[in-house]
Structure formats: structure tokens, C-alpha cells
Scaffold this active site. Structure first.
Site, PDB file in Angstrom:
ATOM      1  CG  ASP A 154      -2.010   1.033   1.220  1.00 21.81           C
ATOM      2  OD1 ASP A 154      -2.316   1.557   0.120  1.00 21.81           O
ATOM      3  OD2 ASP A 154      -2.566   1.332   2.285  1.00 21.81           O
ATOM      4  CG  HIS A 155       1.357   4.234  -2.480  1.00 23.07           C
ATOM      5  ND1 HIS A 155       0.747   4.357  -3.714  1.00 23.07           N
ATOM      6  CD2 HIS A 155       2.591   3.725  -2.738  1.00 23.07           C
ATOM      7  CE1 HIS A 155       1.574   3.953  -4.661  1.00 23.07           C
ATOM      8  NE2 HIS A 155       2.696   3.565  -4.093  1.00 23.07           N
ATOM      9  CE1 TYR A 212      -8.020   5.064   3.388  1.00 24.84           C
ATOM     10  CE2 TYR A 212      -8.862   6.839   2.038  1.00 24.84           C
ATOM     11  CZ  TYR A 212      -8.628   6.291   3.282  1.00 24.84           C
ATOM     12  OH  TYR A 212      -9.015   6.966   4.410  1.00 24.84           O
ATOM     13  CG  HIS A 213      -3.015   3.927  -3.600  1.00 24.66           C
ATOM     14  ND1 HIS A 213      -2.044   4.920  -3.745  1.00 24.66           N
ATOM     15  CD2 HIS A 213      -4.202   4.533  -3.853  1.00 24.66           C
ATOM     16  CE1 HIS A 213      -2.636   6.066  -4.060  1.00 24.66           C
ATOM     17  NE2 HIS A 213      -3.932   5.848  -4.136  1.00 24.66           N
ATOM     18  N   PRO A 214      -4.218  -0.580  -1.804  1.00 24.78           N
ATOM     19  CG  PRO A 214      -6.101  -1.753  -1.023  1.00 24.78           C
ATOM     20  CD  PRO A 214      -5.618  -0.366  -1.352  1.00 24.78           C
TER      21      PRO A 214
END
Length: 552
Positions: free
Chosen positions: A293-294, A467-469
Site C-alpha cells: 500500500d501507499h 487506499y492503494h492496496p
């Protein structure tokens, strides 16, 4: 019910595949648990903080307590709605850097290098530069996905780019073109004032065809007989039934729900499956692993001048903006307000950008809480390529039970040093003369926090997911025990089962993930159809000519 192809999940990749497979004349049935995306909360770009905080549209997942972030449980929004997360995201459009995809091939995703994926990015786009420059030869202009730029009418957007130049960084007129590195205009999936989600771009046109159908149902597991996927077990209207696939089952249910479905179907680490009493169909240790994630912080500053969007942070202004958008699809409601950005390198010796900035002319959180100081602005920022890895696993064999999501954020020393560097570089950018007329004082982290320990404390308390899983069913060669799908998106060890969404990313890409997720759906569709792939494009990306020796 039966169709040639059953797609589980009407999200970014699923909608793209439904469009391309039905376009080719195949019968397609899409299973989606979420409901309608009609309504201003989703379709109005400026209302983006609402849908991701509404149980109606979001699965409501949370991470396990994160040990390196003070035991905090972070929210993990995933779209439970037509369009999936493309219907609740920030509408930011970033392809990723060319080197991201070259790294994919190094990890065994043969045929997914930048030269291979660039033609698919071009095929999916309908790009509108709005007179702000760009690289038209690198962009597509007749695809389903409209990509636009905001008006950048707020002076703070220009101050941010000017400050970057004053700090010695370059500019880029099109970070999705030849040159990602630098400061410049942001792009958004907005068209004629509306969120241009995967549902609007791909699914609605596909559903107009007689061979494409959408059903609302909860997918429980893939039905596998003698090593072959034959359908999907679903629950709808209180009944459990099986929807059968004539050709293939395709999972596109997100980097959280796709590995969950694999595990529930007996595909995953054998020991974990046995623990839940699930019969092993294929022992694949990589299922659910490699979660990335980020992580980011909101770097906030109070404003001397009342030029920020805070002047609209009241019921009357919101009503006026909403009414203008409702009737004309114009005004502040027609943009996500992320209209300037930057991609920079953290130090000499880093080949391509590893820090991203989303600039916003208001100091506010994703959950809609404005800063107590009133007028302010912020940059969302954090390192792009964390070495930390987490996992998605089952808590129960009951499909209704949410999975265990453990990111393991900030688990290495490099995470901390990279994040501190990011904060210090950001502070330097906001100290440039371009911001002198606007900066009153630093809200977060706060000018008094300077030492490593103080910055670490701030990160531990305030870092949030961007919110970049992704990465939980990574792509690789068939002989790689930890790969889950092969380079044609076929689940290794099971026939007639594919998986195509952000789960397959071997490593996270630079920036927001909606664009590369859609690209995966586009390219996977050609693999599924057995078509010749689009001709590779050998346009060399820009790299800083002295990246080995200089940071900017």
C-alpha cells in the site's frame, strides 16, 4: 444461469473486461454485491469524501492493529457498489512510471513491461488536456475512459508548482506522458462534470449489449470440479445457488476480496486452508501474501489569505455548489480539487521518482474533518515504494466474515528514513518564496518537530493509508511457487480460472492505482480472448540525466 464468462466484481478491471469480452460477442455475466452508483454522493466529484465513508458503498474493512503505528487499526475502503472502488475513489489518474512495469517483468510478469502496457493505456484513454499542454503522442484519444484536468483557478495550485521550481525541481506538463518527474497539473477521471468511473466508462455501454448481464449477488466461492473452475456459488435473495461458466470464471473482486475468494475456494497456503477446514484444491503459498500500500501524511499549513476552499466549508456554500453542479455540472462541484501534483526523487542514486504529492487548497481529511485553524492548504505525501509487506488471510471459513488484513506498515528501518526525508523535503518546498504570501504557520507536523524521534512520533500517530492496496495474488512464472497467476492472468494450478485486478501487481506502481487496474483488465481481456496483443511501443521515458549523482 450460465454465460461464457462469469466475472466476479464490477470494479475497475471487471468493468473493462466485461466491455471487451462482450464487444467480442461473448456472453458475459458480472456478479456484484454492491448496489447502484446513481446519485450525487458518487457522481459529483467534489463529494468524494462521502461515498468512501458510507457503509452503503464501502465494505467497511479495517486493518489489524498495526504494531509500528502505535497499534492503530486503519480503515481500508473498498467499493461495494457498481464501479467498485472507481466509484468511491479520489478520481486521480496516474498510469505509473515506466520503470514500475519493467520491474514487473523482472519479477516474472513476462509481457507486462512498459513497452507492452503502454498501448493498453492508450487504448483505454480519451484524453483531454484542456489547453494545459501535454504529450499527445503518448496519450489515447478514442478510448472509453475520459481523462481531464481541473481549471487550476485557485492561486495556490500555481504557488505549489512555482515553489517546486524555486526549490530546484523540474516541471512536467504531462506526468502520464514521457516525463513523470517534476511539478505540474494533475489529471482526473472526470467528464462533463461527472465522476467518470469504470461503471460510466465501461459497464453501462457493455450492459446495452444483449450478451452482457449484471446480477446483484454475494459471491461465496468458486466452484471447482476435478481441478477445473465451472462456476461461482452465490447468495442472493436469501438463497444459495451456483452460476455456471461455459468457458471461464474471472475474479476481479479487489486485492482484498479476490484472495479471500481464492482461499474460500481451496486455493492458497495448504496449512492455512487446513486450519479452517477447507479442502485444498491448489497449494499456492502466495495467495494473500505480498500485500502492499501507499502510506501518506497530510502536510498542512495555515493560510494568511482567505483564498482556500475553507470559505465554502459551510452549509450555504455547499448548497449553492451542489445546486450549481446538479443543474449545470459545472463549478467547484465538478472537480476533485486535486489539480496540482508532483513526483520527485528522494535522493541521488534513485533512478525515478519515489515521492508523490497531491496538493489540495484546503486543510481537510479524507473523512471530511477540516483543520481547526480554518483557512489552510495541504499536500498528501509519502514514499512510493515501501519495502514492507503484509497479508490478507481468512478469519473464518464463513464467507460472510471479513478477512484479516495486516499491512505491516513501517516494518523496516528504510521506511522510517524514507518518510523522514519526505517530510523534510516537503517542508523545504513550502518554505520557498512562492508560498511566502500564503503560509501563516505549519499546522502538521508543526514547525517544532525537527529531530528524527519527533518526526517518527508524528508519522506513527498521523500516517494514513492512501487506499492503494495491491499485490495479494501476484503475477509471475508458473514455476515460481509464490506466484498466483501466470502472465496471462490464469490462476496457477486450476483450469478455467483467471484473476485480473490490482491483486496481480508484482509491486505497487508509482501513484494512484485506478489507471493500472483498468489497464490490467484491458490487457487481460485480450489474453482471455486469445487475441494477438497490441504492438509494443518503444517510446523511451524521460529519466533525469544525472540521477546517479543528484537528487533534483
Amino acid at each position: 444461469m450460465q454465460a461464457d464468462y462469469i466475472i466476479v466484481g464490477a470494479g475497475s478491471a471487471g468493468c473493462a473486461m466485461a466491455y471487451r469480452l462482450s464487444e467480442a460477442g461473448r456472453s458475459v455475466l458480472i456478479i456484484e454485491h454492491g448496489g447502484s452508483d446513481v446519485g450525487p454522493f458518487i457522481q459529483m466529484p467534489a463529494a468524494l469524501s462521502y461515498p468512501m465513508n458510507m457503509g452503503l458503498y464501502d465494505w467497511g474493512y479495517k486493518s489489524e492493529p498495526e504494531p509500528h503505528l502505535g497499534g492503530r487499526r486503519l480503515v481500508v475502503p473498498r467499493g461495494k457498489v457498481i464501479g467498485g472502488s472507481s466509484s468511491i475513489n479520489g478520481m486521480v489518474y496516474v498510469r505509473g512510471h515506466a520503470r514500475d512495469f519493467d520491474h514487473w517483468t523482472e519479477m516474472g510478469a513476462d509481457g507486462w513491461g512498459y513497452t507492452d502496457v503502454l498501448p493498453y493505456f492508450k487504448r483505454m484513454e480519451n484524453w483531454h488536456d484542456g489547453g494545459h499542454g501535454g504529450d499527445p503522442e503518448w496519450r489515447g484519444n478514442d478510448g472509453p475512459l475520459h481523462v481531464t484536468r481541473g481549471t487550476r483557478s485557485n492561486p495556490l495550485h500555481h504557488a505549489f508548482v512555482e515553489a517546486g521550481q524555486q526549490a530546484g525541481y523540474g516541471m512536467t506538463s504531462d506526468y502520464n506522458g514521457e516525463k513523470q518527474e517534476g511539478f505540474g497539473p494533475f489529471e482526473q477521471t472526470v467528464w462533463k462534470g461527472r465522476r467518470w468511473s469504470a461503471a460510466n466508462a465501461y459497464l453501462r455501454p457493455a450492459l446495452k449489449r444483449p450478451n452482457c448481464e449484471l446480477i446483484r449477488a454475494f459471491a461465496r466461492r468458486v466452484v471447482i470440479e476435478e481441478g477445473r473452475a465451472v462456476g461461482v456459488e452465490v447468495e442472493r435473495a436469501g438463497r444459495i445457488e451456483v452460476i455456471r461458466a461455459g468457458c471461464e470464471v474471472i475474479l476481479a473482486a479487489s486485492s482484498i476480496n479476490s484472495p479471500k475468494l481464492l482461499l474460500l475456494s481451496g486455493i492458497g497456503p495448504a496449512a492455512d486452508l487446513a486450519e479452517h477446514g477447507i479442502d485444498v484444491v491448489a497449494d499456492r503459498p502466495g495467495v494473500g501474501q505480498n500485500l502492499q500500500d501507499h502510506l501518506e501524511v497530510y502536510f498542512q499549513l495555515a493560510s494568511k489569505q482567505p483564498v482556500t476552499l475553507y470559505k465554502h466549508w459551510n452549509l450555504i456554500s455547499k448548497a449553492v455548489i451542489g445546486a450549481q453542479w446538479l443543474f449545470t455540472k459545472t463549478g467547484l462541484g465538478a472537480s476533485n480539487q486535486f489539480e496540482s501534483c508532483a513526483f520527485i526523487r528522494s535522493r541521488a542514486g534513485v533512478e525515478y521518482p519515489d515521492i508523490q504529492y497531491h496538493f489540495l487548497p484546503i486543510a481537510v481529511r479524507y473523512d471530511g474533518r477540516a483543520a481547526a485553524e480554518g483557512h489552510g492548504f495541504q499536500a498528501h505525501t509519502g514514499p512510493m515504494r515501501s519495502p514492507s509487506r503484509g497479508a490478507v488471510s481468512l478469519k473464518s471459513a464463513d464467507p460472510k466474515v471479513a478477512p484479516r488484513i495486516f499491512f505491516n506498515y513501517m516494518s523496516t528501518d528504510r521506511d522510517w528514513s524514507d518518510f523522514r526525508t519526505c517530510l523534510r523535503l516537503t517542508r523545504e518546498i513550502f518554505a520557498q518564496p512562492a508560498f511566502e504570501p500564503f503560509v501563516k504557520h505549519e499546522i502538521l507536523p508543526g514547525a517544532g518537530l525537527k529531530s528524527d524521534d519527533e518526526l517518527d512520533g508524528f508519522i506513527r500517530e498521523h500516517a494514513e493509508s492512501a487506499y492503494h492496496p495491491c499485490g495479494t495474488a501476484r503475477m509471475g512464472r508458473k514455476d515460481d511457487r509464490h506466484a498466483v497467476v501466470d502472465p496471462e492472468c490464469r490462476v496457477i494450478g486450476v483450469e478455467n480460472l483467471r484473476l485480473a485486478d490490482s491483486s496481480v501487481f508484482p509491486r505497487i506502481t508509482n501513484g494512484n492505482l485506478n489507471a493500472p487496474s483498468i489497464m490490467v483488465g484491458e490487457k487481460a481481456a485480450d489474453h482471455i480472448l486469445g487475441r494477438s496483443l497490441l504492438t509494443p511501443l518503444n517510446d523511451p521515458p524521460w529519466l533525469h540525466p544525472d540521477w546517479q549523482n543528484t537528487q533534483r
